[in-house]
Design a protein around this motif. Structure first.
Motif, PDB file in Angstrom:
ATOM      1  N   GLN A  88      -2.658  19.853 -13.774  1.00  0.00           N
ATOM      2  CA  GLN A  88      -2.505  20.493 -15.070  1.00  0.00           C
ATOM      3  C   GLN A  88      -2.999  19.611 -16.219  1.00  0.00           C
ATOM      4  O   GLN A  88      -3.350  20.114 -17.282  1.00  0.00           O
ATOM      5  N   ASN A  89      -2.999  18.302 -16.007  1.00  0.00           N
ATOM      6  CA  ASN A  89      -3.393  17.343 -17.054  1.00  0.00           C
ATOM      7  C   ASN A  89      -4.384  16.330 -16.482  1.00  0.00           C
ATOM      8  O   ASN A  89      -4.051  15.152 -16.295  1.00  0.00           O
ATOM      9  N   PRO A  90      -5.607  16.742 -16.209  1.00  0.00           N
ATOM     10  CA  PRO A  90      -6.569  15.815 -15.593  1.00  0.00           C
ATOM     11  C   PRO A  90      -6.987  14.661 -16.500  1.00  0.00           C
ATOM     12  O   PRO A  90      -7.589  13.696 -16.033  1.00  0.00           O
ATOM     13  N   GLN A  91      -6.672  14.732 -17.774  1.00  0.00           N
ATOM     14  CA  GLN A  91      -7.046  13.656 -18.693  1.00  0.00           C
ATOM     15  C   GLN A  91      -6.202  12.403 -18.490  1.00  0.00           C
ATOM     16  O   GLN A  91      -6.550  11.342 -19.000  1.00  0.00           O
ATOM     17  N   TYR A  92      -5.073  12.518 -17.764  1.00  0.00           N
ATOM     18  CA  TYR A  92      -4.213  11.369 -17.515  1.00  0.00           C
ATOM     19  C   TYR A  92      -4.507  10.799 -16.136  1.00  0.00           C
ATOM     20  O   TYR A  92      -4.181  11.425 -15.133  1.00  0.00           O
ATOM     21  N   PRO A  93      -5.092   9.608 -16.042  1.00  0.00           N
ATOM     22  CA  PRO A  93      -5.347   9.022 -14.728  1.00  0.00           C
ATOM     23  C   PRO A  93      -4.037   8.614 -14.050  1.00  0.00           C
ATOM     24  O   PRO A  93      -3.116   8.104 -14.716  1.00  0.00           O
ATOM     25  N   PRO A  94      -3.918   8.827 -12.747  1.00  0.00           N
ATOM     26  CA  PRO A  94      -2.674   8.466 -12.051  1.00  0.00           C
ATOM     27  C   PRO A  94      -2.286   6.994 -12.215  1.00  0.00           C
ATOM     28  O   PRO A  94      -1.107   6.684 -12.337  1.00  0.00           O
ATOM     29  N   ALA A  95      -3.262   6.095 -12.241  1.00  0.00           N
ATOM     30  CA  ALA A  95      -2.930   4.674 -12.381  1.00  0.00           C
ATOM     31  C   ALA A  95      -2.278   4.386 -13.740  1.00  0.00           C
ATOM     32  O   ALA A  95      -1.346   3.573 -13.827  1.00  0.00           O
ATOM     33  N   ALA A  96      -2.731   5.042 -14.792  1.00  0.00           N
ATOM     34  CA  ALA A  96      -2.139   4.831 -16.117  1.00  0.00           C
ATOM     35  C   ALA A  96      -0.720   5.384 -16.172  1.00  0.00           C
ATOM     36  O   ALA A  96       0.185   4.762 -16.754  1.00  0.00           O
ATOM     37  N   VAL A  97      -0.510   6.540 -15.566  1.00  0.00           N
ATOM     38  CA  VAL A  97       0.838   7.118 -15.529  1.00  0.00           C
ATOM     39  C   VAL A  97       1.751   6.229 -14.689  1.00  0.00           C
ATOM     40  O   VAL A  97       2.908   5.991 -15.049  1.00  0.00           O
ATOM     41  N   ALA A  98       1.224   5.700 -13.585  1.00  0.00           N
ATOM     42  CA  ALA A  98       2.009   4.794 -12.741  1.00  0.00           C
ATOM     43  C   ALA A  98       2.402   3.543 -13.509  1.00  0.00           C
ATOM     44  O   ALA A  98       3.537   3.069 -13.403  1.00  0.00           O
ATOM     45  N   PHE A  99       1.465   3.000 -14.305  1.00  0.00           N
ATOM     46  CA  PHE A  99       1.788   1.823 -15.117  1.00  0.00           C
ATOM     47  C   PHE A  99       2.954   2.136 -16.053  1.00  0.00           C
ATOM     48  O   PHE A  99       3.894   1.352 -16.169  1.00  0.00           O
ATOM     49  N   ALA A 100       2.901   3.290 -16.692  1.00  0.00           N
ATOM     50  CA  ALA A 100       3.957   3.664 -17.635  1.00  0.00           C
ATOM     51  C   ALA A 100       5.300   3.865 -16.930  1.00  0.00           C
ATOM     52  O   ALA A 100       6.338   3.392 -17.410  1.00  0.00           O
ATOM     53  N   VAL A 101       5.282   4.536 -15.783  1.00  0.00           N
ATOM     54  CA  VAL A 101       6.541   4.835 -15.090  1.00  0.00           C
ATOM     55  C   VAL A 101       7.148   3.570 -14.489  1.00  0.00           C
ATOM     56  O   VAL A 101       8.325   3.261 -14.711  1.00  0.00           O
ATOM     57  N   TYR A 102       6.352   2.817 -13.725  1.00  0.00           N
ATOM     58  CA  TYR A 102       6.892   1.604 -13.100  1.00  0.00           C
ATOM     59  C   TYR A 102       7.252   0.552 -14.148  1.00  0.00           C
ATOM     60  O   TYR A 102       8.276  -0.128 -14.031  1.00  0.00           O
ATOM     61  N   GLY A 103       6.431   0.412 -15.174  1.00  0.00           N
ATOM     62  CA  GLY A 103       6.769  -0.506 -16.257  1.00  0.00           C
ATOM     63  C   GLY A 103       8.015  -0.070 -17.003  1.00  0.00           C
ATOM     64  O   GLY A 103       8.848  -0.894 -17.374  1.00  0.00           O
ATOM     65  N   GLY A 104       8.158   1.236 -17.210  1.00  0.00           N
ATOM     66  CA  GLY A 104       9.343   1.756 -17.877  1.00  0.00           C
ATOM     67  C   GLY A 104      10.616   1.522 -17.080  1.00  0.00           C
ATOM     68  O   GLY A 104      11.661   1.171 -17.649  1.00  0.00           O
ATOM     69  N   ILE A 105      10.533   1.707 -15.771  1.00  0.00           N
ATOM     70  CA  ILE A 105      11.707   1.460 -14.916  1.00  0.00           C
ATOM     71  C   ILE A 105      12.105  -0.009 -15.001  1.00  0.00           C
ATOM     72  O   ILE A 105      13.286  -0.339 -15.174  1.00  0.00           O
ATOM     73  N   ALA A 106      11.116  -0.905 -14.878  1.00  0.00           N
ATOM     74  CA  ALA A 106      11.415  -2.342 -14.953  1.00  0.00           C
ATOM     75  C   ALA A 106      11.949  -2.717 -16.330  1.00  0.00           C
ATOM     76  O   ALA A 106      12.871  -3.529 -16.446  1.00  0.00           O
ATOM     77  N   GLY A 107      11.386  -2.126 -17.372  1.00  0.00           N
ATOM     78  CA  GLY A 107      11.866  -2.408 -18.718  1.00  0.00           C
ATOM     79  C   GLY A 107      13.308  -1.964 -18.920  1.00  0.00           C
ATOM     80  O   GLY A 107      14.113  -2.671 -19.526  1.00  0.00           O
TER      81      GLY A 107
END
Length: 117
Positions: A88-107
């Protein structure tokens, strides 16, 4: 030793979630968990040495980078994100979303522990 303990803990979490014991404690799964936690901690050491203190940002950068690399290589999935999100949102690369999610969890976890920014 902390990486080993975390590896055992996460293999145990796999079992609690319904993964059979023989599969949860496979050497490859265990090595992935232990190695991942070791690299996560090893990535923080130079940052702490350079800045002379622990920081929440070090945790975010370390976890985000490891999550992005692992998702890019197909080793991990992205928690809390549906695979259909990327259709639905091809403009968001999976690696960038992964950085945000995993970084957010650690934060979040580091913030709960009381680490400063």
């Amino acid at each position: 030793m902390p990486s080993f303990t975390a590896g055992v803990l996460f293999c145990g979490i796999d079992m609690v979630q319904g993964v059979p014991a023989a599969q949860a404690f496979r050497p490859t799964s265990f090595a992935l968990y232990v190695g991942g936690f070791y690299v996560y901690n090893a990535m923080q050491c130079p940052m702490e040495a350079i800045h002379g203190r622990q920081s929440l940002l070090h945790n975010i950068l370390s976890a985000g980078t490891l999550g992005a690399v692992a998702v890019h290589r197909g080793v991990f999935g992205i928690p809390f994100v549906s695979p259909y999100f990327f259709y639905q949102n091809p403009q968001y690369p999976p690696a960038a979303v992964a950085f945000a999610v995993y970084g957010g969890i650690a934060g979040l976890l580091s913030g709960i522990q009381g680490k400063p920014w």
